[in-house]
Design an enzyme around this catalytic site. Structure first.
Site, PDB file in Angstrom:
ATOM      1  N   SER A 634       0.847  -1.184   0.000  1.00 17.98           N
ATOM      2  CA  SER A 634       0.000   0.000   0.000  1.00 17.98           C
ATOM      3  C   SER A 634       0.892   1.247   0.000  1.00 17.98           C
ATOM      4  CB  SER A 634      -0.972  -0.046   1.187  1.00 17.98           C
ATOM      5  OG  SER A 634      -1.982   0.914   1.064  1.00 17.98           O
ATOM      6  N   ASP A 710      -8.442  -5.144  -6.896  1.00 14.88           N
ATOM      7  CA  ASP A 710      -8.267  -4.090  -5.896  1.00 14.88           C
ATOM      8  C   ASP A 710      -9.199  -2.920  -6.201  1.00 14.88           C
ATOM      9  OD1 ASP A 710      -7.329  -2.187  -4.074  1.00 14.88           O
ATOM     10  OD2 ASP A 710      -5.237  -2.776  -4.317  1.00 14.88           O
ATOM     11  N   HIS A 742      -7.342  -5.293  -2.040  1.00 10.59           N
ATOM     12  CA  HIS A 742      -6.158  -4.567  -1.583  1.00 10.59           C
ATOM     13  C   HIS A 742      -5.287  -5.403  -0.655  1.00 10.59           C
ATOM     14  CE1 HIS A 742      -3.710  -1.080  -1.268  1.00 10.59           C
ATOM     15  NE2 HIS A 742      -3.963  -0.845  -0.005  1.00 10.59           N
TER      16      HIS A 742
END
Length: 775
Positions: A634, A710, A742
């Protein structure tokens, strides 16, 4: 954007005493620090791996959970008679059951077996997306709700609702519908169950009878009583309706997403099926959903609109009722997130007035710390002093007194004991790397009383009476433990003791790894940076080892904590790596100056701090400076790319997972909070785009990873890097996960993810080739 590595190996923590601070005023002076950054005595020489077997990825990602039986979702019943919690099944840690323990004593017992009630039905897209926003990766009983009287526990399971009655310990089904009932609640007096289905709000009598729709207009881009994507993802508001204390009214949202851009997104499943999703995704600088607030009478359905002001381009971030139900409170945040207004609303008319405004030139953080009191006053946290602290304010917003103060931040208000006029809170008062639970009088503030010990990381849930609380804590060598404590902090009983005895899953490796060492560096502006270092298993000071740096680096997560060490870090130690983690400027749980150093510029001072840490790492006699790698997920993936492409980067290899690579592609609230809009900060957005920096990526030094479904950091963030590297004829490695969002979910896929990381770094950094240390 919460820190996410795609695995389930991050339970709560506690640490060792931080080392003396290292003060390199200039980067060149960092070399003077050398080995001074040590924490507790290193036991590695005594252990040297001992007789413990090798720690394998198969064991870490297998069953039972290597951390032992960790209690989750811990809650005290309203009457204080029992503690309820979620426990993973020993044979499958991804499935949770509901358990209870009587506060008077006795062994914990299972209330609801998920397998006995589960239909195995697939969840709707709305519920899948909601769980993704809540970071819920497990199955079975993943949430539950007590009524205020302690008679019932409401349990959502596989999209339907079940009610567990304390009298008779009977569990009965409430709904059985094609759609999912989400965001379910028991009304304050226990007469109704409420829930959202297919974008509308419903209620059903607990004692029997038909459900009743309170709204009927939800469809398409219009939804009632839900939290829109931005509030779920960036403000941690997961509900869109609020019962009044007497059950006569419900405050509820109306969400119109018609103005939000449609971003076509291809979801490719593991079966090879491609689905095009027309996702409403508000990118930075583009329109948000329009959110309105109403108050509806339950009996007759009459509804009034709340006056949230003339500008619809705001965030409705929190809604609360006063104790007597005569006032509705709403927190309104401007689009720039520099002003947070607390509105007092007349629920009969919808008229509002501003009670309090919090302003900061960079941004104002949203919290759950607004606590209305019975006399009309309230508790609130503010950062105007430079640190987050508790204030007691009158009903009209006037400051009555500052409750806490000092050069340390309150983490969160946990509970209020109004009869004794005490507030309970969590804070990192003595050091940023520990968290303790404290109590202090809000009527006559003094020095806060610590209710939990230091050198660990603790969280707590309080009984409504304030006379007891449950605390879950861990430290680097102790996996999470949950106990019931009296209000003075004395242990009443264990709820989930989780001792590392001979039967514990971690027992074969207890004491087999070197303890973490904690230390500090000094950033260019003089602020202290906390770090943690782990030496390889069987550490030999006469050898030089490769090092692996794990980075997140963003405002949503702190990695350096005195807590149970992530098993993934132990796997790196097992493989022969030095592990290093540093919290740079811009990470949370620090001062306003520390956290807001990144304002208008992702990829600036936080990258400088990580490079400072890496170059310190290279000076250690037992680290091979040519074999240092970095990985992150991330925002940690973004940081990895920025660190790999810095001039004269110290990193030989890096893995970037689910990385935002151009901040104009990410969502409004998160991005604009720190970077403003693309229109207002063109230079900042351009400087944080990784594409122009890719000329510095060395061939075969980068691994890219991403979930192909995602819906948070869209896959296009990674494909643009792929295309740019290919255009430069720069070889790189790639791993995509069909059907994954994600975070990478499921034991098999997490094991695969780890093997991919390990294989990549082993080939690039060669941990088995430890060389003699230079003298």
């Amino acid at each position: 954007m919460a820190e996410r590595t795609g695995n389930l190996l991050t339970p709560p923590p506690r640490p060792l005493k931080p080392a003396g601070m290292i003060r390199p005023a200039l980067l060149s002076l960092l070399l003077l620090a050398g080995c001074a950054a040590t924490g507790a005595p290193d036991r590695s020489a005594a252990v040297a791996g001992g007789s413990a077997p090798p720690l394998t990825p198969e064991r870490v990602f297998g069953d039972p959970d290597i951390a032992g039986p960790v209690a989750r979702g811990v809650a005290l019943s309203p009457d204080g008679a029992r503690v309820t919690f979620l426990r993973p099944k020993p044979e499958n840690r991804e499935v949770l059951d509901l358990w209870a323990a009587d506060t008077a004593g006795g062994e914990p017992y299972r209330l609801i077996d998920a397998a006995a009630l589960s239909s195995g039905a697939a969840l709707t897209e709305a519920e899948i997306a909601r769980r993704e926003r809540q970071r819920i990766a497990q199955r079975g009983v993943v949430e539950y709700h007590w009524d205020d009287q302690g008679r019932f526990i409401l349990v959502p399971l596989d999209g339907d609702l079940w009610l567990h009655e304390q009298a008779g310990r009977r569990t009965r089904r409430l709904t059985e519908t094609p759609g999912d009932e989400i965001d379910s609640k028991v009304s304050p007096r226990g007469r109704f169950v409420s829930y959202v289905r297919d974008q509308n709000l419903y209620i059903r009598p607990v004692d029997g009878g038909r459900e009743r729709a309170l709204t009927t207009g939800g469809k398409g881009t219009l939804s009632w009583a839900v939290a829109e994507f931005i509030n779920q993802e960036e403000f941690n508001r997961f509900t869109g309706y609020w019962w009044s204390p007497d059950e006569s009214r419900i405050a509820l949202t109306r969400v119109d997403e018609s103005g939000v851009d449609v971003i076509p997104r291809s979801e490719i499943s593991a079966e090879g099926v491609t689905t095009t999703v027309e996702q409403r995704y508000p990118r930075a600088g583009r329109p948000n959903a329009v959110v309105e607030l109403y108050v509806q009478q339950v009996a007759n359905g009459r509804r009034v609109k709340v006056d949230l002001g003339p500008n619809p381009d705001i965030y409705l971030v929190r809604v609360d009722w006063s104790k007597d139900g005569r006032t509705l409170y709403a927190q309104r945040l401007n689009r720039a997130q520099t002003r947070l207004d607390l509105l007092a609303v007349d629920p009969a008319t919808g008229r509002s007035r501003v009670v309090l405004s919090e302003t900061l030139p960079q941004w104002v953080d949203v919290t759950d710390d607004f606590k209305p009191l019975a006399d009309g006053s309230f508790l609130w946290t503010s950062e105007v002093s430079g640190y987050k602290h508790i204030q007691h304010r009158a009903a009209d917003g006037r400051l009555l007194r500052t409750v806490t103060s000092g050069e340390w931040p309150v983490d969160a208000i946990l509970a209020v004991d109004e009869p004794r006029r005490r507030v309970f809170f969590a804070a990192s008062k003595d050091t940023p790397i520990e968290r303790r639970v404290y109590a202090v009088s809000y009527a006559q503030p003094g020095e806060p009383e610590a209710l939990t010990p230091g050198r660990r990381w603790s969280g707590a849930e309080f009984a409504r009476s304030g006379k007891a609380f449950t605390a879950t804590w861990s430290d680097p060598t102790t996996p999470p433990r949950t106990g019931l404590y009296a209000a003075d902090g004395s242990l009443l009983r264990w709820i989930e003791e989780n001792p590392v005895n001979a039967a514990h899953p971690w027992a074969p490796w207890a004491g087999a790894f070197p303890d973490p060492q904690y230390g500090q560096l000094v950033a260019a502006d003089g602020q202290r940076l906390q770090y943690m270092l782990l030496k390889p298993r069987g550490f030999d000071p006469n050898l030089r080892y490769p090092a692996i740096v794990n980075v997140y680096g963003g405002p949503a997560s702190q990695l350096v904590r005195q807590a149970w060490i992530r098993p993934e870090y132990r796997l790196w130690q097992e493989a022969g790596y030095v592990v290093y983690v540093l919290d740079n400027r811009g990470t949370p749980n620090r001062s306003v100056a520390f956290e807001r150093a990144i304002h208008r510029g992702f990829g600036t001072v936080e990258v400088d701090d990580q490079l400072l840490g890496a170059r310190f790492l290279q000076t250690l006699s037992y680290v091979d400076p040519a074999r240092v790698g970095v990985y992150g997920w991330s925002q940690g993936g973004f940081m990895t790319l920025m660190m790999m492409t810095a001039p004269n980067s110290p990193f030989a290899a890096g893995m970037a997972g689910a990385s935002p690579t151009e901040w104009g592609l990410y969502d409004t609230a998160y991005t604009e909070r720190y970077m403003l809009t693309p229109q207002a900060n063109r230079a900042g957005y351009a400087a944080s785009d990784v594409i122009p920096r890719l000329d510095r990526i060395r061939p075969d030094s980068l691994l890219l990873m991403h979930g192909m479904a995602d819906d948070n950091v869209l896959l296009s963030n990674t494909t643009r890097v792929m295309g740019a590297l290919q255009a430069r004829s720069t070889p790189f490695e790639l791993m995509l996960y069909p059907g994954q969002r994600h975070g990478i979910r499921g034991k098999a896929l997490q094991l695969h993810q780890w093997r991919t990381w390990s294989d990549f770094f082993d080939r690039r950094l060669q941990p088995g080739a430890a060389a003699p240390a230079s003298r």
